[in-house]
Write an enzyme that holds these catalytic residues in place. Structure first.
Site, short mmCIF file in Angstrom:
data_model
loop_
_atom_site.label_atom_id
_atom_site.label_comp_id
_atom_site.label_asym_id
_atom_site.label_seq_id
_atom_site.Cartn_x
_atom_site.Cartn_y
_atom_site.Cartn_z
N GLY A 84 0.75 -5.53 0.24
CA GLY A 84 -0.08 -5.62 -0.97
C GLY A 84 0.73 -6.04 -2.20
O GLY A 84 0.17 -6.58 -3.15
N ALA B 60 0.85 -1.20 0.00
CA ALA B 60 0.00 0.00 0.00
C ALA B 60 0.88 1.24 0.00
O ALA B 60 1.96 1.24 0.60
CB ALA B 60 -0.87 -0.01 1.25
N GLU C 101 1.86 -6.76 7.60
CA GLU C 101 0.73 -5.94 8.06
C GLU C 101 0.51 -5.97 9.56
O GLU C 101 0.21 -4.94 10.17
CB GLU C 101 -0.56 -6.37 7.34
CG GLU C 101 -0.68 -5.87 5.90
CD GLU C 101 -0.01 -6.78 4.89
OE1 GLU C 101 0.76 -7.68 5.29
OE2 GLU C 101 -0.27 -6.58 3.69
N GLU D 230 0.70 -9.67 -1.99
CA GLU D 230 -0.67 -10.12 -2.27
C GLU D 230 -0.97 -10.05 -3.78
O GLU D 230 -1.65 -10.91 -4.32
CB GLU D 230 -1.66 -9.27 -1.48
CG GLU D 230 -1.53 -9.55 0.02
CD GLU D 230 -2.46 -8.69 0.83
OE1 GLU D 230 -2.22 -7.47 0.91
OE2 GLU D 230 -3.44 -9.22 1.38
N1 COA Z 1 4.43 3.67 0.39
C1 COA Z 1 4.88 4.90 0.06
N2 COA Z 1 6.17 5.20 -0.08
C2 COA Z 1 7.06 4.22 0.10
C3 COA Z 1 6.67 2.90 0.45
C4 COA Z 1 5.28 2.64 0.61
N3 COA Z 1 4.81 1.43 0.91
N4 COA Z 1 7.77 2.13 0.58
C5 COA Z 1 8.82 2.94 0.32
N5 COA Z 1 8.38 4.19 0.04
C6 COA Z 1 9.18 5.38 -0.25
C7 COA Z 1 10.00 5.81 0.95
O1 COA Z 1 9.21 6.57 1.84
C8 COA Z 1 11.11 6.59 0.31
O2 COA Z 1 10.63 7.89 -0.02
P1 COA Z 1 11.52 9.21 0.37
O3 COA Z 1 12.73 9.09 -0.49
O4 COA Z 1 10.61 10.33 -0.02
O5 COA Z 1 11.81 9.11 1.83
C9 COA Z 1 11.31 5.84 -1.01
O6 COA Z 1 10.16 5.07 -1.24
C10 COA Z 1 12.50 4.89 -0.93
O7 COA Z 1 12.33 4.10 0.23
P2 COA Z 1 13.59 3.57 1.07
O8 COA Z 1 13.06 2.97 2.32
O9 COA Z 1 14.59 4.66 1.18
O10 COA Z 1 14.13 2.50 0.03
P3 COA Z 1 14.83 1.11 0.29
O11 COA Z 1 15.10 0.55 -1.07
O12 COA Z 1 15.96 1.26 1.25
O13 COA Z 1 13.72 0.18 1.03
C11 COA Z 1 11.56 -0.87 1.31
C12 COA Z 1 12.55 -0.19 0.33
C13 COA Z 1 10.34 -1.21 0.46
C14 COA Z 1 12.21 -2.14 1.85
C15 COA Z 1 11.21 0.07 2.48
O14 COA Z 1 10.92 1.35 1.94
C16 COA Z 1 10.01 -0.39 3.27
O15 COA Z 1 10.11 -1.28 4.09
N6 COA Z 1 8.81 0.22 2.99
C17 COA Z 1 7.60 -0.08 3.70
C18 COA Z 1 6.97 -1.29 3.06
C19 COA Z 1 5.78 -1.82 3.86
O16 COA Z 1 5.79 -1.92 5.07
N7 COA Z 1 4.75 -2.21 3.11
C20 COA Z 1 3.60 -2.86 3.65
C21 COA Z 1 2.45 -1.97 3.71
S1 COA Z 1 1.09 -2.84 4.43
#
Ligand code: COA
Length: 263
Positions: A113, A68, A136, A116
């Site tokens: 998601g 998401a 989640e 999913e």
């Molecule tokens: N929604 C919106 N923005 C997201 C995102 C998400 N689910 N996941 C990552 N981003 C954004 C970050 O906020 C960051 O933005 P910024 O540069 O403006 O701060 C950008 O994407 C890069 O993220 P970053 O964490 O620096 O990259 P990474 O490659 O080191 O790590 C992930 C990537 C996906 C591992 C990490 O961002 C993460 O764990 N995100 C959350 C995922 C999550 O919990 N999803 C489940 C939702 S139910």
């Protein structure tokens, strides 16, 4: 929305339609617009007689999809979130209901998601650096795009509970060992190119047989075995009436590859 600004791009590679989640700055997270774009382009591919398989992947090499869009969600009311969760069902459901095989090419992390969405697909191929997780419950919610239903069907109850309750991350090799992905691409090869090569038997295959086999397998989860066997007979009959079946027999006799028309 113009194609240039669309959060999802469509590329045609022969008989395969490739959907590319294209928001690398948000790790290809699923915004409202992205969900609508998947639904719209998915419907277009399902209706296109030239297309025999759909591949979904993400732009860049970091993320297939980070789930998401948590930034968009921050500004949403409870009701807005309910509506958004409904879009998973209606828009991602287009791929779930697709009579054409749908394959996820996981070019990086598939979280929430994102996993999913991959679970909605019929087959999954992972890049060696991909990671898969349903985190989640660590965020105070539960998977809302079918994860609690589809994950146990794929990996079994105990492993699904382990992933969902512990928020456990699997690397590609572990996901392969659990049957969560069908294949891990070799190092140094693009997961999309590897996937397109791997699915050639689908892209060049007999579309009526492919659709009938998918439907027969999917129906098997809903019904007792006796009824399932009857459903298989019905699907088998669809292929019996096809021109493709006769082409396969001719090609065998003539020692050549069959050319399927989907008729
Ligand atoms: N929604 C919106 N923005 C997201 C995102 C998400 N689910 N996941 C990552 N981003 C954004 C970050 O906020 C960051 O933005 P910024 O540069 O403006 O701060 C950008 O994407 C890069 O993220 P970053 O964490 O620096 O990259 P990474 O490659 O080191 O790590 C992930 C990537 C996906 C591992 C990490 O961002 C993460 O764990 N995100 C959350 C995922 C999550 O919990 N999803 C489940 C939702 S139910």
């Amino acid at each position: 929305m113009s194609e240039a600004s669309s959060p999802v791009k469509l590329e045609r590679r022969g008989h395969v339609g490739v959907l590319v989640l294209d928001r690398p700055d948000r790790r290809n997270a699923l915004s409202r617009d992205a969900l609508f774009a998947i639904g719209r382009l998915g419907r277009e591919l399902v209706a296109d007689p030239e297309i025999r398989a759909i591949v979904i992947t993400g732009a860049g090499d970091k993320a297939f999809c980070a789930g998401a869009d948590l930034k968009e969600r921050q500004g949403m009311s409870t009701d807005d979130v309910r509506v958004q969760v409904g879009l998973y069902r209606s828009e991602l459901g287009v791929l779930d209901r697709s009579p054409k095989p749908v394959i996820a090419a996981l070019n990086g992390v598939a979280f929430g998601g994102g996993l999913e969405l991959a679970l909605i697909c019929d087959l999954r191929v992972a890049a060696p650096h991909a990671e898969l997780s349903l985190p989640e419950t660590t965020l105070g919610i539960i998977p809302g795009a079918g994860g609690t239903q589809r994950l146990p069907r794929v990996v079994g109850e105990a492993r699904a509970k382990e992933m969902i309750l512990l928020g456990r991350r699997l690397d590609a090799q572990q996901a392969l060992a659990w049957g969560l992905v069908n294949r891990v691409s070799p190092e140094g090869v693009s997961v999309l190119d590897d996937t397109l090569t791997w699915i050639e038997p689908i892209a060049n295959g007999a579309p009526i047989a492919q659709a009938a086999a998918l439907k027969a397998i999917e129906d098997s989860f809903e019904v007792p075995l006796e009824l399932g066997l009857e459903l298989e007979r019905t699907r088998y009959d669809e292929t019996l009436r096809s021109e493709d079946r006769l082409e396969a027999l001719r090609a065998f006799a003539e020692k050549r590859k069959p050319v399927y028309q989907g008729k």
